[in-house]
Design a protein around this motif. Structure first.
Motif, PDB file in Angstrom:
ATOM      1  N   ASN A  17       0.809  -1.211   0.000  1.00 14.27           N
ATOM      2  CA  ASN A  17       0.000   0.000   0.000  1.00 14.27           C
ATOM      3  C   ASN A  17       0.847   1.267   0.000  1.00 14.27           C
ATOM      4  O   ASN A  17       0.456   2.278  -0.595  1.00 14.27           O
ATOM      5  CB  ASN A  17      -0.935  -0.004   1.213  1.00 14.27           C
ATOM      6  N   TYR A  61      -9.792  -2.431   7.539  1.00 14.98           N
ATOM      7  CA  TYR A  61      -8.504  -2.889   6.987  1.00 14.98           C
ATOM      8  C   TYR A  61      -7.365  -2.543   7.941  1.00 14.98           C
ATOM      9  O   TYR A  61      -6.453  -3.346   8.156  1.00 14.98           O
ATOM     10  CB  TYR A  61      -8.275  -2.248   5.622  1.00 14.98           C
ATOM     11  N   VAL A  62      -7.418  -1.350   8.514  1.00 16.33           N
ATOM     12  CA  VAL A  62      -6.405  -0.962   9.507  1.00 16.33           C
ATOM     13  C   VAL A  62      -6.482  -1.873  10.727  1.00 16.33           C
ATOM     14  O   VAL A  62      -5.452  -2.279  11.285  1.00 16.33           O
ATOM     15  CB  VAL A  62      -6.597   0.518   9.911  1.00 16.33           C
ATOM     16  N   LEU A  91     -15.756  -4.295   7.604  1.00 18.43           N
ATOM     17  CA  LEU A  91     -15.371  -4.786   6.280  1.00 18.43           C
ATOM     18  C   LEU A  91     -16.539  -5.477   5.579  1.00 18.43           C
ATOM     19  O   LEU A  91     -16.760  -5.283   4.378  1.00 18.43           O
ATOM     20  CB  LEU A  91     -14.189  -5.748   6.414  1.00 18.43           C
ATOM     21  N   LEU A 151     -13.568  -7.490   0.484  1.00 21.85           N
ATOM     22  CA  LEU A 151     -13.762  -6.916   1.820  1.00 21.85           C
ATOM     23  C   LEU A 151     -14.544  -7.837   2.757  1.00 21.85           C
ATOM     24  O   LEU A 151     -14.109  -8.062   3.895  1.00 21.85           O
ATOM     25  CB  LEU A 151     -14.447  -5.550   1.705  1.00 21.85           C
ATOM     26  N   GLY A 166      -7.966   6.625  -7.474  1.00 20.24           N
ATOM     27  CA  GLY A 166      -9.067   5.938  -6.821  1.00 20.24           C
ATOM     28  C   GLY A 166     -10.068   5.452  -7.849  1.00 20.24           C
ATOM     29  O   GLY A 166     -10.022   5.852  -9.018  1.00 20.24           O
ATOM     30  N   MET A 183     -12.096   1.053   5.180  1.00 20.28           N
ATOM     31  CA  MET A 183     -10.685   1.270   5.488  1.00 20.28           C
ATOM     32  C   MET A 183     -10.352   1.130   6.982  1.00 20.28           C
ATOM     33  O   MET A 183      -9.302   0.588   7.329  1.00 20.28           O
ATOM     34  CB  MET A 183     -10.240   2.644   4.973  1.00 20.28           C
ATOM     35  N   PHE A 209     -14.264   3.657   1.231  1.00 19.60           N
ATOM     36  CA  PHE A 209     -13.500   4.141   2.378  1.00 19.60           C
ATOM     37  C   PHE A 209     -14.163   3.791   3.709  1.00 19.60           C
ATOM     38  O   PHE A 209     -13.535   3.916   4.760  1.00 19.60           O
ATOM     39  CB  PHE A 209     -13.288   5.656   2.262  1.00 19.60           C
TER      40      PHE A 209
END
Length: 251
Positions: A52, A229-230, A205, A170, A62, A226, A223
């Motif tokens: 990333n 994901y973090v 997700l 996701l 994007g 996101m 987004f």
């Protein structure tokens, strides 16, 4: 007729000292397994961060950006994209190796959470398949960009399918995170806060993945996933560090 001496010794022989029945430290073999699984988790997180970071550094577009900018980027940054796509060949074995090893650790701790770890493996296998499709479509985008002077309908379709594959990844990632977090908590491998992190991040997700059609059309709903994901990256690092230090933890 039983002698008093034998009668007195019988109960005594049935009890072992507590120190002999309950080990206070993990065996070398188990500690080594935990360290290997922990190192794999850390390696996977590092690979994802590097992947990333490369895309952020080169200013990857994007899914909602104009298709002309998408074409120009892929025509000018083929090498950077090749590195990012090629890293999927490393991420897949790291992910599956980590989840398989984690399942083995869970089973060796009395199978508590084994069903959750099986769910994580199934979701991880699905995630690997979706990311393989995601990488193949991205290759198609790059190869098409090198031959076009302006966007074509086929190029735009490839880009939208690439976005759709990422959106469908996701919920697979979210399910993997939830299953792994519940499995490791049930078996005592991770503390309670990691279970909460896994459930919260995985739920975000999955929720973001339900908007896969909108994301394929360039929606910013991507987004929403996101933070999840973090959470996956944080959970991987925290779990990896904890398992890698298994030789210093009591069983």
């Amino acid at each position: 007729m039983r002698s008093p001496q034998n009668g007195a010794e019988a109960p005594k022989s049935q009890h072992l000292p507590e120190s002999a029945a309950t080990p206070t430290e993990p065996t070398p073999d188990r500690a080594l397994r935990e360290r290997v699984v922990g190192a794999t988790a850390i390696a996977l997180a590092a690979s994802l961060v590097v992947q990333n970071a490369i895309l952020v550094w080169v200013g990857a577009p994007g899914y909602g950006d104009p298709i002309e900018e998408v074409l120009a980027f892929h025509a000018e940054n083929r090498d950077a994209v090749a590195i990012a796509v090629g890293s999927e060949a490393l991420n897949v074995p790291l992910l599956l190796g980590f989840l398989t090893g984690l399942h083995g650790l869970v089973e060796r701790r009395g199978s508590a959470g084994a069903d959750w770890s099986r769910l994580a493996i199934a979701a991880g296998a699905t995630l690997s398949a979706v990311f393989a499709l995601y990488a193949v479509l991205w290759n198609g985008v790059v190869l098409s960009a090198s031959e076009l002077s302006e966007p074509s309908p086929v190029f735009e379709l490839l880009w939208q399918m690439h976005a759709a594959a990422f959106a469908l990844a996701l919920p697979a990632l979210g399910t993997t995170l939830v299953g792994a977090a519940l499995a490791t908590h049930a078996s005592g491998l991770t503390p309670p806060w990691q279970r909460l992190l896994g459930i919260a991040g995985g739920s975000v997700l999955v929720a973001a993945g339900t908007a896969n059609l909108a994301i394929a059309d360039g929606s910013a709903l991507l987004f929403v996933g996101m933070p999840g994901y973090v959470a996956w990256l944080v959970w991987l690092v925290a779990t990896g560090v904890r398992l890698a230090r298994s030789h210093s933890r009591p069983s």
